[in-house]
Motif scaffolding. Structure first.
Motif, mmCIF file in Angstrom:
data_model
loop_
_atom_site.group_PDB
_atom_site.id
_atom_site.type_symbol
_atom_site.label_atom_id
_atom_site.label_comp_id
_atom_site.label_asym_id
_atom_site.label_seq_id
_atom_site.Cartn_x
_atom_site.Cartn_y
_atom_site.Cartn_z
ATOM 1 N N HIS A 86 1.020 -1.350 -0.143
ATOM 2 C CA HIS A 86 -0.074 -0.164 -0.132
ATOM 3 C C HIS A 86 1.015 1.120 0.211
ATOM 4 C CE1 HIS A 86 -3.653 -2.436 0.536
ATOM 5 N NE2 HIS A 86 -3.032 -2.919 1.786
ATOM 6 N N ILE A 87 1.312 1.538 -1.210
ATOM 7 C CA ILE A 87 2.255 2.705 -1.300
ATOM 8 C C ILE A 87 1.675 4.149 -1.831
ATOM 9 C CG2 ILE A 87 4.222 1.117 -1.234
ATOM 10 C CD1 ILE A 87 4.508 1.067 -4.165
ATOM 11 N N GLY A 88 0.519 3.830 -2.238
ATOM 12 C CA GLY A 88 0.072 5.209 -2.960
ATOM 13 C C GLY A 88 0.474 5.593 -4.349
ATOM 14 N N TRP A 89 -0.322 5.846 -5.130
ATOM 15 C CA TRP A 89 -0.311 6.090 -6.559
ATOM 16 C C TRP A 89 1.058 7.029 -6.978
ATOM 17 C CZ3 TRP A 89 -2.105 2.585 -9.722
ATOM 18 C CH2 TRP A 89 -3.271 2.177 -9.506
ATOM 19 N N ILE A 90 1.029 7.993 -6.112
ATOM 20 C CA ILE A 90 2.046 9.008 -6.749
ATOM 21 C C ILE A 90 3.338 8.296 -6.485
ATOM 22 C CG2 ILE A 90 2.254 10.059 -4.062
ATOM 23 C CD1 ILE A 90 2.910 12.661 -5.948
ATOM 24 N N TYR A 91 3.580 7.633 -5.482
ATOM 25 C CA TYR A 91 4.902 6.740 -5.271
ATOM 26 C C TYR A 91 5.035 5.808 -6.346
ATOM 27 C CZ TYR A 91 5.084 9.729 -1.182
ATOM 28 O OH TYR A 91 5.017 10.881 -0.198
ATOM 29 N N LEU A 92 3.852 4.921 -6.393
ATOM 30 C CA LEU A 92 4.141 3.770 -7.543
ATOM 31 C C LEU A 92 4.240 4.065 -8.722
ATOM 32 C CD1 LEU A 92 3.548 0.839 -7.982
ATOM 33 C CD2 LEU A 92 1.011 1.204 -8.101
ATOM 34 N N LEU A 93 3.557 5.229 -9.389
ATOM 35 C CA LEU A 93 3.748 5.961 -10.478
ATOM 36 C C LEU A 93 5.170 6.440 -10.706
ATOM 37 C CD1 LEU A 93 0.295 7.761 -11.287
ATOM 38 C CD2 LEU A 93 1.380 5.575 -12.349
ATOM 39 N N ALA A 94 5.678 7.057 -9.705
ATOM 40 C CA ALA A 94 7.136 7.467 -9.828
ATOM 41 C C ALA A 94 8.059 6.409 -9.755
ATOM 42 C CB ALA A 94 7.446 8.485 -8.615
ATOM 43 N N ALA A 95 7.880 5.656 -8.840
ATOM 44 C CA ALA A 95 8.808 4.361 -9.171
ATOM 45 C C ALA A 95 8.774 3.662 -10.498
ATOM 46 C CB ALA A 95 8.407 3.361 -7.931
ATOM 47 N N THR A 219 11.311 0.931 -2.877
ATOM 48 C CA THR A 219 12.600 1.486 -3.556
ATOM 49 C C THR A 219 13.079 0.114 -4.515
ATOM 50 O OG1 THR A 219 13.621 0.169 -1.628
ATOM 51 C CG2 THR A 219 13.379 2.531 -1.266
ATOM 52 N N LEU A 220 12.676 -0.972 -4.107
ATOM 53 C CA LEU A 220 12.965 -2.151 -5.097
ATOM 54 C C LEU A 220 12.725 -1.818 -6.446
ATOM 55 C CD1 LEU A 220 11.976 -5.194 -2.827
ATOM 56 C CD2 LEU A 220 14.408 -4.520 -3.559
ATOM 57 N N LEU A 221 11.235 -1.302 -6.598
ATOM 58 C CA LEU A 221 10.785 -1.072 -7.798
ATOM 59 C C LEU A 221 11.569 0.277 -8.424
ATOM 60 C CD1 LEU A 221 6.719 -1.167 -7.053
ATOM 61 C CD2 LEU A 221 8.227 -2.833 -8.413
ATOM 62 N N PHE A 222 11.772 1.155 -7.694
ATOM 63 C CA PHE A 222 12.721 2.436 -8.337
ATOM 64 C C PHE A 222 13.945 1.953 -8.971
ATOM 65 C CE2 PHE A 222 10.857 6.669 -6.693
ATOM 66 C CZ PHE A 222 11.092 7.120 -7.686
ATOM 67 N N HIS A 223 14.677 0.932 -8.112
ATOM 68 C CA HIS A 223 15.917 0.598 -8.568
ATOM 69 C C HIS A 223 15.887 -0.140 -9.741
ATOM 70 C CE1 HIS A 223 20.097 -0.475 -6.722
ATOM 71 N NE2 HIS A 223 20.174 -1.008 -8.092
ATOM 72 N N THR A 224 14.959 -1.059 -9.880
ATOM 73 C CA THR A 224 14.560 -1.848 -11.089
ATOM 74 C C THR A 224 14.457 -1.141 -12.258
ATOM 75 O OG1 THR A 224 13.698 -3.575 -9.728
ATOM 76 C CG2 THR A 224 13.325 -3.965 -11.815
ATOM 77 N N THR A 225 13.609 -0.012 -12.322
ATOM 78 C CA THR A 225 13.257 0.643 -13.242
ATOM 79 C C THR A 225 14.386 1.501 -13.623
ATOM 80 O OG1 THR A 225 12.118 2.201 -11.847
ATOM 81 C CG2 THR A 225 10.927 0.829 -13.097
ATOM 82 N N ALA A 226 15.198 1.914 -12.666
ATOM 83 C CA ALA A 226 16.698 2.496 -12.920
ATOM 84 C C ALA A 226 17.453 2.025 -13.775
ATOM 85 C CB ALA A 226 17.277 3.081 -11.839
ATOM 86 N N ASN A 227 17.597 0.679 -13.549
ATOM 87 C CA ASN A 227 18.312 -0.272 -14.319
ATOM 88 C C ASN A 227 17.939 -0.623 -15.560
ATOM 89 O OD1 ASN A 227 20.487 -0.386 -12.332
ATOM 90 N ND2 ASN A 227 19.715 -2.225 -11.411
ATOM 91 N N LEU A 228 16.733 -0.861 -15.410
ATOM 92 C CA LEU A 228 15.802 -1.078 -16.842
ATOM 93 C C LEU A 228 16.246 -0.085 -17.773
ATOM 94 C CD1 LEU A 228 13.673 -2.945 -18.384
ATOM 95 C CD2 LEU A 228 12.043 -1.512 -17.524
ATOM 96 N N THR A 229 16.064 1.294 -17.430
ATOM 97 C CA THR A 229 16.109 2.531 -18.154
ATOM 98 C C THR A 229 17.438 2.336 -18.969
ATOM 99 O OG1 THR A 229 14.972 3.901 -16.628
ATOM 100 C CG2 THR A 229 16.562 4.876 -18.222
ATOM 101 N N LEU A 230 18.800 2.172 -18.326
ATOM 102 C CA LEU A 230 19.821 1.877 -19.090
ATOM 103 C C LEU A 230 19.872 0.473 -20.129
ATOM 104 C CD1 LEU A 230 22.318 2.504 -16.219
ATOM 105 C CD2 LEU A 230 21.613 3.801 -17.931
ATOM 106 N N ASN A 231 18.754 -0.036 -20.069
ATOM 107 C CA ASN A 231 18.577 -1.240 -21.449
ATOM 108 C C ASN A 231 17.588 -0.692 -22.263
ATOM 109 O OD1 ASN A 231 20.043 -3.958 -20.448
ATOM 110 N ND2 ASN A 231 19.337 -2.969 -18.419
#
Length: 280
Positions: A86-95, A219-231
């Motif tokens: 339950h992390i809220g839409w603003i944080y989920l979308l940002a992550a 933060t797990l989601l944020f980190h994953t999408t950060a690495n994904l971005t470089l791919n």
């Protein structure tokens, strides 16, 4: 460690945690580093495996420290933070989308400067599997439990923004041996731009972590999408020309996004956290 409304009392020095995290990672990474430079003979697959194994240094150090803080109950309670969905839409979308959007903007700037044409570097069909791999062994689980523990320690005696920036610097330097592994992704990146990225990204990660009631999942989601971005985008030039402008743009824009969040978020305008005594 005891906890009251997620306010923790630590018995382990933050110095102990950081020394242990760095020691585990750097000792393991020294083997593929030497192998990549011909000092040791080792198959490439084994080198990659050791790079992944070494990246679990923060995770291992966090749980060793947690056990010193409060035994198995402290370890269990901390692990439960990864299940806070339950992390809220603003944080989920940002992550999920903020760092890829930054990467898109950086790729656009890079293309305007004469870099590769703006386009995805992979098909949409490949994204789900890559996301899962990056989530499990690409740095997210490996690191974010450790950095969540670290931010709790660092903000004991300083404002949250200062703690986030310091952790961003530490996070960047933790990667340092990877820049000397021939052929590794970091070996094609300018370290100063990588440091801008880790500082900016950590400010974003901590903003979401605090805003979701200390959910490690965000933060797990944020980190994953950060690495994904470089791919997703050709921001790192692995050719002999080593054009660094794409990644420099990515680092700068990440820092800009972090500055906007820091200036507008109430999380970063909070007062100093109460002091906590600790010993080795």
């Amino acid at each position: 460690m005891s906890a009251v409304n997620d306010r923790q009392v630590f018995r382990t020095s933050p110095v102990f945690y950081f020394v242990l995290a760095f020691s585990i990672s750097w000792v393991v990474w020294m083997v593929p580093l030497l192998a990549s430079r011909g000092v040791l003979s080792m198959p490439g697959a084994v080198q990659i495996g050791l790079v992944v194994l070494g990246s679990f240094g923060p995770f291992i150090a966090a749980y060793v420290s947690l056990y010193r803080d409060g035994g198995w109950p402290a370890m269990r309670d901390f692990a439960k933070r990864s299940l806070r969905y339950h992390i809220g839409w603003i944080y989920l979308l940002a992550a999920l989308f903020l760092v890829p959007l930054i990467g898109l903007c950086a790729a656009f700037v890079y293309a305007r400067l004469g870099g590769p044409t703006l386009a995805l570097a992979m098909s949409f069909a490949q994204i789900p599997l890559l996301f899962l791999v990056l989530f499990l062994v690409g740095g997210s689980v490996n690191e974010e439990f450790g950095w969540a523990y670290a931010i709790e320690r660092l903000q004991q005696r300083r404002k949250l923004l200062s703690a986030a920036v310091i952790l961003g610097v530490i996070w960047g330097f933790w990667h340092l041996p990877l820049f000397f592994i021939v052929g590794g992704s970091q070996s094609f990146m300018p370290f100063f731009a990588f440091l801008m990225f880790t500082i900016g990204a950590r400010v974003l990660f901590v903003w979401a972590y605090e805003g979701t009631g200390k959910s490690i999942l965000v933060t797990l989601l944020f980190h994953t999408t950060a690495n994904l971005t470089l791919n997703l985008f050709a921001l790192v030039d692995r050719s002999p020309q080593r054009d660094e402008r794409g990644f420099i743009a990515f680092g700068c824009l990440t820092l800009v996004a972090a500055a906007i969040v820091a200036l507008t978020s109430r999380r970063y305008r909070s007062a100093l956290q109460p002091l906590t005594d600790y010993s080795l």
